[in-house]
Scaffold this motif. Structure first.
Motif, PDB file in Angstrom:
ATOM      1  N   HIS A  97       2.930 -17.399  -7.200  1.00 45.09           N
ATOM      2  CA  HIS A  97       4.387 -17.388  -7.281  1.00 45.09           C
ATOM      3  C   HIS A  97       4.903 -17.139  -8.682  1.00 45.09           C
ATOM      4  O   HIS A  97       6.098 -16.972  -8.889  1.00 45.09           O
ATOM      5  CB  HIS A  97       4.951 -18.705  -6.749  1.00 45.09           C
ATOM      6  CG  HIS A  97       4.790 -18.841  -5.270  1.00 45.09           C
ATOM      7  ND1 HIS A  97       3.878 -19.703  -4.702  1.00 45.09           N
ATOM      8  CD2 HIS A  97       5.378 -18.197  -4.247  1.00 45.09           C
ATOM      9  CE1 HIS A  97       3.937 -19.609  -3.388  1.00 45.09           C
ATOM     10  NE2 HIS A  97       4.837 -18.691  -3.077  1.00 45.09           N
ATOM     11  N   CYS A 110      -2.597 -22.684  -3.694  1.00 46.61           N
ATOM     12  CA  CYS A 110      -1.344 -22.223  -3.120  1.00 46.61           C
ATOM     13  C   CYS A 110      -1.633 -20.927  -2.367  1.00 46.61           C
ATOM     14  O   CYS A 110      -2.620 -20.236  -2.652  1.00 46.61           O
ATOM     15  CB  CYS A 110      -0.312 -21.984  -4.233  1.00 46.61           C
ATOM     16  SG  CYS A 110       1.332 -21.591  -3.611  1.00 46.61           S
ATOM     17  N   GLU A 131       0.039 -18.212  -2.343  1.00 46.02           N
ATOM     18  CA  GLU A 131       0.379 -16.994  -3.082  1.00 46.02           C
ATOM     19  C   GLU A 131       0.430 -17.268  -4.581  1.00 46.02           C
ATOM     20  O   GLU A 131       0.357 -18.407  -5.000  1.00 46.02           O
ATOM     21  CB  GLU A 131       1.731 -16.454  -2.607  1.00 46.02           C
ATOM     22  CG  GLU A 131       1.656 -15.857  -1.221  1.00 46.02           C
ATOM     23  CD  GLU A 131       3.001 -15.392  -0.721  1.00 46.02           C
ATOM     24  OE1 GLU A 131       3.665 -14.672  -1.489  1.00 46.02           O
ATOM     25  OE2 GLU A 131       3.383 -15.771   0.407  1.00 46.02           O
ATOM     26  N   CYS A 184       5.784 -23.619  -2.319  1.00 46.87           N
ATOM     27  CA  CYS A 184       4.720 -23.496  -3.314  1.00 46.87           C
ATOM     28  C   CYS A 184       4.002 -24.837  -3.506  1.00 46.87           C
ATOM     29  O   CYS A 184       4.600 -25.829  -3.903  1.00 46.87           O
ATOM     30  CB  CYS A 184       5.300 -23.025  -4.646  1.00 46.87           C
ATOM     31  SG  CYS A 184       4.050 -22.936  -5.942  1.00 46.87           S
ATOM     32  N   ASN A 185       2.704 -24.839  -3.239  1.00 48.65           N
ATOM     33  CA  ASN A 185       1.913 -26.075  -3.372  1.00 48.65           C
ATOM     34  C   ASN A 185       1.767 -26.503  -4.824  1.00 48.65           C
ATOM     35  O   ASN A 185       1.706 -27.689  -5.128  1.00 48.65           O
ATOM     36  CB  ASN A 185       0.525 -25.869  -2.778  1.00 48.65           C
ATOM     37  CG  ASN A 185       0.544 -25.926  -1.260  1.00 48.65           C
ATOM     38  OD1 ASN A 185       1.585 -26.222  -0.668  1.00 48.65           O
ATOM     39  ND2 ASN A 185      -0.583 -25.650  -0.651  1.00 48.65           N
ATOM     40  N   VAL A 186       1.722 -25.514  -5.715  1.00 41.25           N
ATOM     41  CA  VAL A 186       1.518 -25.847  -7.133  1.00 41.25           C
ATOM     42  C   VAL A 186       2.703 -26.678  -7.640  1.00 41.25           C
ATOM     43  O   VAL A 186       2.523 -27.694  -8.291  1.00 41.25           O
ATOM     44  CB  VAL A 186       1.345 -24.557  -7.958  1.00 41.25           C
ATOM     45  CG1 VAL A 186       1.350 -24.877  -9.451  1.00 41.25           C
ATOM     46  CG2 VAL A 186       0.056 -23.863  -7.562  1.00 41.25           C
ATOM     47  N   CYS A 211       2.784 -20.682 -11.233  1.00 37.57           N
ATOM     48  CA  CYS A 211       1.861 -20.697 -10.096  1.00 37.57           C
ATOM     49  C   CYS A 211       0.948 -19.495 -10.153  1.00 37.57           C
ATOM     50  O   CYS A 211       1.403 -18.352 -10.122  1.00 37.57           O
ATOM     51  CB  CYS A 211       2.638 -20.701  -8.781  1.00 37.57           C
ATOM     52  SG  CYS A 211       1.567 -20.405  -7.358  1.00 37.57           S
TER      53      CYS A 211
HETATM   54 ZN   LIG Z   1       2.726 -21.149  -5.354  1.00 34.27          ZN
END
Ligand SMILES: [Zn+2]
Lengths: 563, 451
Positions: free
Chosen positions: B238, B234, B236, B251-253, B221
């Protein structure tokens, strides 16, 4: 005694409980009355053993004669089968009348002989007379010993009959009390219809049992129970309607007596057939020309303040026209005349848009036609003709079908004419539960036609499902009774007319109840004895007379005088 | 005569048809009577003043909520409005509407046509009015919903929808004032919201069931990932991250890439197994359908759908039941809030039927998710939110666009055997799920665990 305390007692839950208990008592009484009446009817039937014998003078064999009217012939369907090639298929009819035993030839090949002489008309027989049929000779032989005590019919109990009449008035009394306390307000007015009703009940009782010395009162009792419940129910809707209903019931009872009187001589009735048919057609023609359209059906005639529904009265005429004695059935086997009459009747009803009545007439026609001819072909052809008729109506008057478009899914149309009445009826039947709201406390009566077409709903809502179903079971029991009595009556004219009358009543009940509860399309026919409607009330009492006449005991008192 | 007699058999046919019809009719009246008798046009439902006959209604602790004589209780009238219903019948999912026949004393034997004190009813709900009142206070002037139920027994403990109003003083501008928008709806069952990150639970479930190597699955990420013609961002960076941590840190990724790898079909299949695109029957009311449809989605849209954006919608009721299924290892009790309705002399008119909810999740999947959600609390949100209750949860902060603030979510469950509760809290324009919804959930479950 502290009055305020007792008043609050009545206003509270215990009062509801007391009224509920009283109502349960009425339900129990109704069931008891119905059970009593039908047990008594069943036990009162003629024992089906030989009335007289025919002795074969060659072989000495004794042939029992079981019925009041007996067909004699080679055919398996005959009551007295003579398997001899010299005997015609349907050779003669041996029938019992007031005068004695009578033989009539039914267009046989070889003719029928009495004491060696060929007969050309009905001939009265004496014990010992020799009847010549084909090569056979039969001697009319009386029964030598009287029937054993076990075989005798149940001894008639006048006390029991009177008790049942008292129970019936007790039911009316409880319903009257409910009407007095309707909406938790006290009124003594409902005692007027109660007194009038009791007068009618005891009037009929003393006329029939006291004056005519009849041993049977079951049919009248049942009719009075239904009528009285209907009148009181209608009193809760609108007192005016109830009084009209009561007057119509009195008229109906008169018609009941009149028909029983007419029916006493079966051969005479048989001859009046054409007259009845003309009367029926005329009644319809007059309605068709001068009639008024009410609720989409043109079947009302207004004469001053009185309104009549002739199609109701034709039901009685229709059964008169359909019934026939056995010898006439054997000699005039074709049905064409009756078919034509039935076709004219149903045709008129269709043109008047009274589809419910048309269906009822059609059903009654099938019932009579089959009993008369035994011809499945006729039934099939008639049904086919009716189907074509319906198809044509739908083809040329498609708006007729729209009236029935809600059938089977009325809950989709609770707020328009397609389901308005049916959904209310079902809702209030459910609300009534097993024991109802008590007479006068319902709301279905405020819906359009609440006192006529929807009256079954009012009955369930106010008196409860048990009461309503018990009353309706009467029509099933009447039909079962006519079936069990079908060969025990004094002539096929009674067998046919009582089956037709009971069938008509049951069928009409079915069309009404199933119509308002959405099992069948809603056609707007009345519930016999209960729905408001003078013509209908008169008619159902007329129909009841046919059932009463088929009971051999009805004419029993008179018969005893002239043996 | 014998032959004529035999030909009368035709009549038996009609006798048979009539009797069969009457039996059928009686059966229909018995089975459908309650719903027929509850039609609003039934005059037996009302008293002399045209007010519905409802007897008295109290909560699980016996606190009176409503009675025909006293009307609505002052303290709970707004908080419990959607569970009870309003006087005019505009709220169609409350006890007043759903059980109108029973409240008026209906039962199949005596109907409801006989009036009098003998047939006055008492109704007991499973909810805690104290918790509901507090939930309504905590939502304040924000619109939203709280739904908490016992996943072992099905008892609903708290069900509150905001905005609400005083049923005896209906605001005159209720139709026009935007702050009363949806006041007639019970948002716990009749409204759906964008789920945001709480949908990652469903994506994770799909991965658990379809990727054999899901435990070792990893991605990088960098704050965003390019998918198709678009890009999923995302919050952040990550770094290297797997599914477990992805769910914990939201986490969106991870979940957008998982969605694309799994494909729309598999994701839709899991979603439907878990109750999407389907209406549930809660008491007698149909719930709004949670929506998941990626049949026309482009690759990046599928990615967004995997993290609970795109066209996804969920109802709080559905999310709570899903949490209940996970917590109870696959199958939860069907939620209900009407415990029993009885007439005088404790004659029962209605008793809640205990059964399992029509939503099942595979046992293995449920076990994995339960561990993962539990870890969210222990390792990330902090146990202090639900002290001693062994909670598992997931927050969500859903973007809704149109210059509106985010929809805040928290869904989860308690594993403690004394408090087997599953919950869903949603606050519209609440901002952060953790702060807005988490604080409400934390306080209410605290109150309920004390009771
Ligand atoms: Zn993330």
């Amino acid at each position: 005694m502290n009055i305020p305390v007792s008043l609050s007692f009545f206003a509270r839950g215990r009062f509801t409980a007391v009224m509920l208990l009283l109502h349960l008592m009425a339900v129990a009484l109704v069931i008891h009355i119905i059970v009593r009446c039908f047990i008594s009817l069943r036990k009162g039937r003629r024992i089906q053993n030989a009335v007289i014998f025919l002795t074969d003078s060659a072989g000495g064999a004794k042939i029992p004669v079981l019925y009041w009217e007996n067909s004699i012939g080679r055919e398996k369907t005959c009551d007295i089968i003579l398997p001899d090639p010299s005997v015609s298929r349907d050779h003669a009819v041996l029938k019992r009348r007031e005068r004695g035993w009578i033989i009539a030839d039914t267009a046989s090949r070889g003719g029928t002989f009495v004491n060696g002489r060929k007969i050309d008309a009905e001939t009265l027989l004496r014990p010992g007379d020799r009847i010549g049929i084909g090569t056979l000779e039969l001697v009319l032989t009386p029964r030598d010993e009287p029937a054993s005590p076990e075989q005798k019919r149940r001894v008639y109990s006048g006390k029991r009959t009177f008790m049942t009449v008292l129970e019936t008035t007790a039911v009316f009394f409880i319903l009257t009390l409910e009407a007095c306390l309707k909406g938790n307000a006290l009124s003594f007015k409902p005692f007027l219809p109660f007194v009038l009703l009791s007068a009618l009940v005891f009037g009929v009782y003393f006329y029939s049992v006291g004056l005519l010395k009849r041993v049977s009162f079951e049919i009248e009792n049942i009719g009075l129970l239904l009528t009285g419940t209907g009148v009181l129910l209608l009193y809760g809707v609108d007192p005016h309607t109830a009084y009209i209903q009561l007057a119509a019931a009195a008229l109906g009872v008169l018609l009941f007596c009149l028909i029983i009187w007419i029916l006493e001589l079966p051969d005479f009735v048989s001859k009046l057939r054409i007259g009845f048919e003309i009367l029926g057609v005329m009644l319809f023609a007059v309605t068709f020309v001068f009639g008024t359209v009410v609720n989409g059906a043109k079947n009302w005639i207004f004469i001053g303040p009185i309104s009549v529904q002739p199609s109701e009265l034709v039901k009685v005429v229709f059964i008169f026209a359909g019934a026939s004695t056995l010898d006439r059935l054997q000699t005039h086997q074709n049905l064409i005349e009756f078919i034509a009459f039935a076709a004219v009747c149903t045709g008129f009803l269709f043109l008047m848009h009274d589809f419910g009545s048309a269906v009822i007439f059609f059903f009654t026609f099938l019932l009579i036609a089959f009993m008369r001819s035994g011809s499945i072909r006729t039934v099939i052809l008639a049904v086919a003709a009716a189907a074509i008729g319906i198809f044509l109506i739908l083809q040329f008057k498609p708006y007729v079908a729209l009236r029935f478009a809600g059938w089977g899914h009325v809950w989709e149309y609770p707020y328009d004419s397609l389901g308005y009445q049916q959904t209310r009826t079902l809702t209030y039947i459910a609300s009534g539960g097993l024991f109802g709201s008590g007479l006068g406390n319902g709301y279905l009566k405020n819906i359009f036609a609440g006192d006529s077409d929807l009256v079954f709903g009012v009955l369930c809502e106010e008196l409860g499902i048990i009461f309503a179903f018990a009353l309706c079971s009467v029509f099933v029991l009447l039909a079962l009774y006519t079936l069990s009595d079908v060969t025990r009556s004094r002539s096929t004219i009674y067998s046919i007319s009582s089956c037709a009358a009971a069938g008509l009543l049951l069928f009409q009940t079915m069309v009404n109840i199933f119509g308002v509860t959405d099992l069948l399309p809603l056609t707007g026919v009345t519930l016999p004895f209960i729905s408001a409607g003078g013509s209908s009330m008169v008619c159902v009492w007329g129909l009841l007379a046919f059932i009463k006449a088929s009971d051999e005991r009805t004419y029993g008192a008179r018969r005893r005088k002239s043996i | 005569m014998r032959t004529v007699g035999k030909r009368s058999i035709f009549l038996y046919l009609i006798i048979f048809v009539f009797c069969a019809g009457m039996v059928f009719l009686a059966a229909r009246v018995f089975l459908n009577g309650s719903s027929w008798a509850s039609m609003p046009f039934n005059a037996h439902l009302y008293d002399d003043h045209d007010e519905q006959r409802r007897g008295s209604i109290c909560d699980r602790n016996g606190t009176l909520l409503y009675s025909d004589e006293k009307g609505f209780a002052d303290s709970s009238r707004e908080a419990l409005l959607h569970l009870l219903g309003d006087r005019e019948g505009n709220i169609s999912t409350g006890v007043f509407s759903l059980y109108s026949a029973e409240l008026s004393g209906y039962n199949p034997l005596t109907g409801n046509a006989r009036e009098g004190n003998l047939f006055k009813t008492k109704t007991r709900l499973t909810v805690s009015s104290q918790a509901c009142e507090r939930a309504y206070e905590l939502l304040g002037d924000r619109s939203g919903a709280v739904f908490i139920y016992n996943y072992r027994t099905g008892e609903v403990l708290c069900s509150v929808s905001s905005p609400s109003f005083d049923p005896d003083h209906v605001p005159e501008d209720i139709e026009t004032n935007s702050s009363f928008e949806g006041a007639y709806l019970d948002k716990t069952i009749s409204e759906t919201f964008t789920p945001g990150s709480i949908f990652k639970i469903i994506t994770a479930a799909c991965a658990i069931e379809n990727l054999p190597n899901w435990k070792s699955w990893k991605t990088e990420c960098i704050g965003e990932t390019e998918i198709g013609d678009g890009c999923v961002t995302c919050l952040e960076h990550h770094g290297e991250i797997g599914i477990r941590e992805g769910l914990m840190y939201s986490c969106n990724v991870v979940f957008s890439e998982l969605a694309v790898e799994l494909g729309g079909e598999k994701l839709a299949k899991t979603a439907e197994e878990l109750g999407f695109n389907r209406s549930f029957l809660f008491e007698n009311a149909h719930t709004a359908k949670s929506a998941f449809d990626v049949s026309n989605a482009k690759a990046d849209e599928l990615g967004w759908a995997g993290v609970g954006q795109y066209s996804n919608r969920v109802s709080p009721y559905h999310m709570a039941v899903l949490m209940g299924s996970i917590a109870s290892g696959g199958e939860t009790a069907q939620p209900y809030y009407v415990e029993r309705i009885s007439a005088a002399a404790e004659l029962p008119l209605y008793t809640a039927e205990k059964r399992s909810a029509p939503l099942r999740i595979r046992e293995t999947t449920a076990a994995e998710l339960r561990t993962m959600l539990r870890q969210n609390v222990t390792d990330y949100y902090g146990e202090y939110l639900f002290p001693g209750l062994d909670a598992g949860a997931k927050t969500g902060t859903a973007e809704v666009g149109q210059d509106k603030d985010d929809t805040a979510w928290m869904v989860g469950f308690l594993e403690s055997p004394e408090t087997p509760y599953a919950f869903a809290v949603v606050v519209e324009e609440g901002g952060s799920g953790y702060r807005a919804a988490g604080s409400i959930a934390s306080e209410l479950l605290g109150i309920l665990s004390e009771e």
